[in-house]
Design a protein around this motif. Structure first.
Motif, PDB file in Angstrom:
ATOM      1  N   ARG A 160      35.724  24.356 -35.697  1.00 14.21           N
ATOM      2  CA  ARG A 160      35.673  23.795 -34.339  1.00 14.21           C
ATOM      3  C   ARG A 160      36.611  22.597 -34.216  1.00 14.21           C
ATOM      4  N   ARG A 161      36.588  21.714 -35.209  1.00 15.71           N
ATOM      5  CA  ARG A 161      37.433  20.517 -35.143  1.00 15.71           C
ATOM      6  C   ARG A 161      38.919  20.885 -35.183  1.00 15.71           C
ATOM      7  N   TRP A 162      39.264  21.861 -36.025  1.00 18.15           N
ATOM      8  CA  TRP A 162      40.666  22.291 -36.103  1.00 18.15           C
ATOM      9  C   TRP A 162      41.135  22.793 -34.738  1.00 18.15           C
ATOM     10  N   ALA A 163      40.295  23.658 -34.143  1.00 16.38           N
ATOM     11  CA  ALA A 163      40.680  24.243 -32.853  1.00 16.38           C
ATOM     12  C   ALA A 163      40.758  23.167 -31.771  1.00 16.38           C
ATOM     13  N   MET A 164      39.813  22.208 -31.810  1.00 16.66           N
ATOM     14  CA  MET A 164      39.844  21.152 -30.793  1.00 16.66           C
ATOM     15  C   MET A 164      41.100  20.294 -30.935  1.00 16.66           C
ATOM     16  N   ALA A 165      41.507  20.039 -32.177  1.00 15.29           N
ATOM     17  CA  ALA A 165      42.696  19.213 -32.399  1.00 15.29           C
ATOM     18  C   ALA A 165      43.964  19.924 -31.954  1.00 15.29           C
ATOM     19  N   THR A 166      44.063  21.208 -32.234  1.00 16.10           N
ATOM     20  CA  THR A 166      45.323  21.904 -31.946  1.00 16.10           C
ATOM     21  C   THR A 166      45.402  22.385 -30.494  1.00 16.10           C
ATOM     22  N   PRO A 174      39.219  24.589 -26.598  1.00 18.82           N
ATOM     23  CA  PRO A 174      39.696  25.759 -27.351  1.00 18.82           C
ATOM     24  C   PRO A 174      38.907  27.017 -27.000  1.00 18.82           C
ATOM     25  N   PRO A 175      39.467  28.194 -27.295  1.00 18.67           N
ATOM     26  CA  PRO A 175      38.763  29.449 -27.015  1.00 18.67           C
ATOM     27  C   PRO A 175      37.398  29.507 -27.703  1.00 18.67           C
ATOM     28  N   ARG A 176      36.463  30.208 -27.067  1.00 23.31           N
ATOM     29  CA  ARG A 176      35.072  30.242 -27.551  1.00 23.31           C
ATOM     30  C   ARG A 176      34.949  30.937 -28.914  1.00 23.31           C
ATOM     31  N   ILE A 177      35.880  31.824 -29.234  1.00 26.75           N
ATOM     32  CA  ILE A 177      35.819  32.543 -30.512  1.00 26.75           C
ATOM     33  C   ILE A 177      35.780  31.561 -31.687  1.00 26.75           C
ATOM     34  N   TYR A 178      36.277  30.329 -31.454  1.00 29.02           N
ATOM     35  CA  TYR A 178      36.364  29.347 -32.533  1.00 29.02           C
ATOM     36  C   TYR A 178      35.135  28.436 -32.642  1.00 29.02           C
ATOM     37  N   LEU A 203      56.493  35.829 -23.169  1.00 28.25           N
ATOM     38  CA  LEU A 203      55.208  35.239 -23.550  1.00 28.25           C
ATOM     39  C   LEU A 203      54.828  34.204 -22.485  1.00 28.25           C
ATOM     40  N   PRO A 204      53.567  34.210 -22.027  1.00 24.73           N
ATOM     41  CA  PRO A 204      53.185  33.151 -21.073  1.00 24.73           C
ATOM     42  C   PRO A 204      53.446  31.778 -21.690  1.00 24.73           C
ATOM     43  N   GLU A 205      54.047  30.870 -20.914  1.00 19.26           N
ATOM     44  CA  GLU A 205      54.397  29.563 -21.468  1.00 19.26           C
ATOM     45  C   GLU A 205      53.139  28.755 -21.773  1.00 19.26           C
ATOM     46  N   TRP A 206      53.219  27.990 -22.837  1.00 15.70           N
ATOM     47  CA  TRP A 206      52.070  27.213 -23.349  1.00 15.70           C
ATOM     48  C   TRP A 206      52.594  25.823 -23.670  1.00 15.70           C
ATOM     49  N   SER A 207      52.098  24.802 -22.977  1.00 18.87           N
ATOM     50  CA  SER A 207      52.711  23.468 -23.071  1.00 18.87           C
ATOM     51  C   SER A 207      51.727  22.384 -23.472  1.00 18.87           C
ATOM     52  N   ARG A 208      52.260  21.394 -24.144  1.00 16.06           N
ATOM     53  CA  ARG A 208      51.518  20.179 -24.453  1.00 16.06           C
ATOM     54  C   ARG A 208      52.482  19.000 -24.413  1.00 16.06           C
ATOM     55  N   ARG A 209      52.001  17.896 -23.832  1.00 17.65           N
ATOM     56  CA  ARG A 209      52.703  16.623 -23.973  1.00 17.65           C
ATOM     57  C   ARG A 209      52.197  16.000 -25.269  1.00 17.65           C
ATOM     58  N   THR A 210      53.078  15.613 -26.163  1.00 12.24           N
ATOM     59  CA  THR A 210      52.623  15.162 -27.480  1.00 12.24           C
ATOM     60  C   THR A 210      52.928  13.699 -27.734  1.00 12.24           C
ATOM     61  N   GLY A 211      52.035  13.067 -28.434  1.00  9.41           N
ATOM     62  CA  GLY A 211      52.162  11.670 -28.835  1.00  9.41           C
ATOM     63  C   GLY A 211      51.056  11.375 -29.825  1.00  9.41           C
ATOM     64  N   PHE A 212      50.727  10.104 -29.979  1.00  7.74           N
ATOM     65  CA  PHE A 212      49.744   9.754 -31.008  1.00  7.74           C
ATOM     66  C   PHE A 212      48.378  10.414 -30.767  1.00  7.74           C
ATOM     67  N   ALA A 213      47.992  10.648 -29.510  1.00  9.42           N
ATOM     68  CA  ALA A 213      46.682  11.269 -29.254  1.00  9.42           C
ATOM     69  C   ALA A 213      46.614  12.654 -29.896  1.00  9.42           C
ATOM     70  N   GLU A 214      47.715  13.401 -29.794  1.00  3.54           N
ATOM     71  CA  GLU A 214      47.752  14.755 -30.377  1.00  3.54           C
ATOM     72  C   GLU A 214      48.020  14.681 -31.878  1.00  3.54           C
ATOM     73  N   TRP A 215      48.964  13.818 -32.276  1.00  3.33           N
ATOM     74  CA  TRP A 215      49.333  13.745 -33.694  1.00  3.33           C
ATOM     75  C   TRP A 215      48.172  13.233 -34.553  1.00  3.33           C
ATOM     76  N   ASN A 216      47.465  12.214 -34.031  1.00  2.00           N
ATOM     77  CA  ASN A 216      46.362  11.662 -34.824  1.00  2.00           C
ATOM     78  C   ASN A 216      45.244  12.673 -34.999  1.00  2.00           C
ATOM     79  N   ARG A 217      44.974  13.456 -33.945  1.00  2.79           N
ATOM     80  CA  ARG A 217      43.936  14.486 -34.090  1.00  2.79           C
ATOM     81  C   ARG A 217      44.360  15.528 -35.124  1.00  2.79           C
ATOM     82  N   TYR A 218      45.631  15.907 -35.064  1.00  4.07           N
ATOM     83  CA  TYR A 218      46.088  16.899 -36.050  1.00  4.07           C
ATOM     84  C   TYR A 218      46.078  16.309 -37.458  1.00  4.07           C
ATOM     85  N   ALA A 219      46.497  15.048 -37.568  1.00  2.00           N
ATOM     86  CA  ALA A 219      46.455  14.389 -38.883  1.00  2.00           C
ATOM     87  C   ALA A 219      45.032  14.399 -39.429  1.00  2.00           C
TER      88      ALA A 219
END
Lengths: 166, 139
Positions: free
Chosen positions: A36-42, A48-52, B14-30
């Protein structure tokens, strides 16, 4: 024409490691929270989709339950960090400074999906490398292969990745 | 919701899929990928690594965006079988990244209905940062 003094970041350690499977490790069991956390982050800031994350919904899909996003990494946050690191990062620049590493890209082939409770094991090997003069100066490209299998021995993912060192 | 193999044609987008990225996104991924690399967290470290604008985003997060765009497109009855890309340009702070793709081939391999796409992640200036390919399996 060969120049024996030509700058190279290739190390004897890399030459010795080429083609040898190593880096064998096993991740802790995957949990629904990890997924869940991975999907929420990405997917952030979108839900995120419910499958996750929604077990009731996921049960109605062809997967029959929650699965992880294909790029999910069960090896994040190990209690004990693998020792040694990648062969080759010990290389030094001409000015004596350590090399900077950067992700150059990857191709992943996905097998069966990862699910809660799965225990994924990995092994890896150094495939080959090449060097050239680039925007960041002398640059080494290293290709690694990483294979993931689940507790039943099924292939989860095969990654061919390029790391850049300059 | 899913799409069917028979409904897809070479040249489809492919349907376009967008995100504005910065520390909010990078920190969550980190946090989920345990990817706490100084040049993704700190402007000074980013400059030391050769990026004058400071900290920059993870290649792995752009990769995740590609995977998500494909997963959303194929739906729950589809499978993302292969994704490959090269990181050609840096993801700067506040970039708006958009995953784009085009179907290049349809084939049946090992009993799977496979669709191959060229993919990329373009920024707000139209710069292609991440050329690659993908293979998905459709019902």
């Amino acid at each position: 024409m060969t120049d024996d003094t030509a700058l190279t970041y290739v190390t004897d350690e890399m030459r010795a490691a080429q083609g040898q499977w190593g880096g064998i490790r096993t991740a802790p069991p995957i949990t629904t929270t990890d997924i869940r956390r991975w999907a929420m982050a990405t997917y952030y800031p979108q839900q995120p989709p419910r499958i996750y994350w929604d077990a009731d919904h996921a049960a109605t899909t062809p997967w029959g339950g929650i699965v992880a996003p294909p790029d999910f990494n069960p090896f994040a946050w190990p209690v004990e960090r693998p020792r040694g690191g990648s062969p080759g990062l010990s290389g030094r620049r001409a000015d004596g400074k350590p090399l900077t590493g950067m992700n150059g890209g990857q191709t992943d082939t996905y097998g069966v999906p990862m699910r809660p409770g799965d225990v994924v094991s990995a092994r890896s090997r150094l495939v080959d490398w090449w060097e050239r003069e680039g925007r960041l100066g002398h640059t080494l490209y290293v290709r690694n292969e990483i294979e993931w299998r689940n507790q039943d021995g099924e292939l989860v993912r095969r990654r061919m990745s390029i790391s850049i060192r300059y | 919701m899913s799409i069917d193999f028979d409904d897809v044609e070479v040249g489809d987008k492919l349907p376009e899929w967008s995100r504005r990225t910065g520390f909010a996104e990078w920190n969550r991924y980190a946090a989920v990928n345990e990817e706490f690399v100084p040049f993704h967290m700190d402007d000074e470290a980013g400059r030391r690594a050769g990026n004058e604008q400071g900290a920059f985003g993870m290649g792995n997060l752009r990769y995740a965006y590609i995977v998500n765009a494909l997963s959303d497109w194929v739906g729950e009855a589809g499978i993302v079988r292969e994704v490959g890309c090269q990181y050609r340009a840096i993801n700067q702070k506040n970039d708006v990244l958009t995953v784009v793709g085009e179907v290049t081939e349809k084939m049946v391999v090992d009993g799977e209905n496979r669709v191959r796409l060229d993919i990329n992640v373009v920024n707000q200036d139209g710069g292609a940062t991440c050329p690659g390919h993908a293979i998905v399996v459709l019902p």
